[in-house]
Design an enzyme around this catalytic site. Structure first.
Site, short mmCIF file in Angstrom:
data_model
loop_
_atom_site.label_atom_id
_atom_site.label_comp_id
_atom_site.label_asym_id
_atom_site.label_seq_id
_atom_site.Cartn_x
_atom_site.Cartn_y
_atom_site.Cartn_z
N ASP A 21 0.84 -1.20 0.00
CA ASP A 21 0.00 0.00 0.00
C ASP A 21 0.87 1.25 0.00
O ASP A 21 0.38 2.37 -0.07
CB ASP A 21 -1.00 0.00 1.16
CG ASP A 21 -0.35 -0.18 2.52
OD1 ASP A 21 0.89 -0.15 2.59
OD2 ASP A 21 -1.09 -0.35 3.52
N SER A 22 2.21 1.05 0.03
CA SER A 22 3.16 2.15 -0.21
C SER A 22 2.98 2.73 -1.61
O SER A 22 3.50 3.81 -1.91
CB SER A 22 4.60 1.65 -0.04
OG SER A 22 4.77 0.37 -0.63
N ASP A 33 -0.96 -6.09 -0.13
CA ASP A 33 -1.49 -5.46 1.09
C ASP A 33 -2.99 -5.27 0.98
O ASP A 33 -3.48 -4.74 -0.02
CB ASP A 33 -0.86 -4.06 1.27
CG ASP A 33 0.40 -4.08 2.11
OD1 ASP A 33 0.51 -4.95 2.99
OD2 ASP A 33 1.28 -3.23 1.89
N LYS A 82 -1.38 -9.46 2.76
CA LYS A 82 -0.68 -9.01 3.98
C LYS A 82 -1.61 -8.12 4.77
O LYS A 82 -2.30 -7.28 4.21
CB LYS A 82 0.62 -8.28 3.65
CG LYS A 82 1.38 -7.80 4.92
CD LYS A 82 2.82 -7.43 4.63
CE LYS A 82 3.00 -6.05 4.04
NZ LYS A 82 2.52 -4.95 4.93
N GLU A 141 -1.81 -5.74 8.48
CA GLU A 141 -1.06 -5.11 9.57
C GLU A 141 -1.77 -5.28 10.90
O GLU A 141 -2.97 -5.02 11.01
CB GLU A 141 -0.92 -3.60 9.30
CG GLU A 141 0.01 -3.25 8.18
CD GLU A 141 0.21 -1.74 8.05
OE1 GLU A 141 -0.18 -0.98 8.97
OE2 GLU A 141 0.75 -1.30 7.01
N GLU A 185 8.78 -4.36 11.04
CA GLU A 185 9.22 -3.05 10.52
C GLU A 185 9.71 -2.15 11.63
O GLU A 185 9.03 -1.93 12.63
CB GLU A 185 8.08 -2.35 9.76
CG GLU A 185 8.50 -1.00 9.21
CD GLU A 185 7.55 -0.42 8.18
OE1 GLU A 185 7.79 0.72 7.75
OE2 GLU A 185 6.56 -1.08 7.80
#
Length: 271
Positions: free
Chosen positions: A51-52, A90, A120, A122, A189
């Site tokens: 999602d970067s 993501d 993925k 978070e 991270e």
């Protein structure tokens, strides 16, 4: 014959085997067909459609604005290019937190519409229900602990996480919980290297670090950062492997110069 040419397709099972034999896992992000083709052909093990993309492709300040539809668009472009790497996508902010049926719907859409291999998510115990629900549908899940950019407004800073004992203990617990639920891997991270070592040794599943020291089972960077396309971002953990900003800038300047000087196109370049 190299290991890369022998492996037809990297799977979650192959990543597990790599950890078991102590071979480090190489991971990068990609968001479009052309970049993914280059990264995959160079022998990367895992490609994250992160999602970067919200930051590097769309210019947003955080990862929060990117939508599920946009993530599926990027993922579809990447999957078309990839012949070898495992492609993980993501699930974006707001598409899984707090509602496990929405999490499942989002994950199913990503898998069906893009053809990706895993998703993925978070977070730890606070999203356990969503993780279990997605896994129960047979969709592989990669966890993400430590600095979780989707929660940036909660943290209020991008600084190193889990330096205090309480947060470190919770991170280790969350990592073990992710493994127990059935996640195939977990991203760590921006946490202290000593904690990465402890987590990696405590888990049987592979860890992938970013700004988390050398003891993770794999490493990941944002491709635009490591190629030097994005020069503004200069964290300590980033190693630049190229200066594409300067190379591309020079190329465009030379093109402009040649067009203005009527040097391009020349006779050979015309029909």
């Amino acid at each position: 014959m190299s290991v890369h040419s022998e492996i037809k397709r990297v799977t979650t099972h192959i990543l597990q085997e790599m950890k078991n034999r102590g071979e480090k896992i190489s991971c990068l992000t990609a968001y479009d067909y052309s970049m993914a083709r280059i990264v995959d052909a160079a022998g990367i093990d895992l490609i994250l459609v992160g999602d970067s993309a919200s930051n590097v492709m769309a210019g947003h300040e955080t990862t929060l604005p990117i939508t599920l539809d946009q993530m599926i668009y990027h993922a579809t472009s990447v999957v078309k290019a990839v012949k070898r790497a495992l492609v993980v996508v993501d699930i974006p902010f707001g598409s899984y937190q707090g509602n496990s049926s929405e999490a499942l719907r989002s994950a199913i859409r990503i898998m069906k519409e893009s053809g990706a291999h895993a998703v993925k998510m978070e977070g730890g115990s606070e999203i356990k229900e969503s993780i279990v629900r997605v896994l129960s549908a047979g969709i592989p899940v990669m966890g993400h602990l430590g600095l979780t950019p989707q929660s940036i407004y909660k943290f209020g800073t991008y600084s190193v996480r889990a330096k205090e004992e309480e947060e470190a203990d919770k991170l280790l617990e969350d990592a073990k919980m992710l493994e127990a639920c059935g996640a195939f891997s977990v991203v760590l991270e921006k946490i202290p290297a000593s904690l990465t070592k402890l987590v990696s040794e405590s888990l049987t599943i592979p860890t992938v670090g970013i700004g988390a020291g050398a003891d993770a089972d794999g490493q990941i960077l944002v491709v635009h950062d490591m190629l030097g396309i994005n020069k503004e971002f200069k964290p300590r953990f980033l190693r630049r492997y190229a200066d594409l900003d300067s190379i591309m800038n020079d190329a465009v300047k030379n093109y402009v110069k040649d067009v203005k000087a009527q040097d391009f196109p020349n006779e050979k370049e015309s029909y």
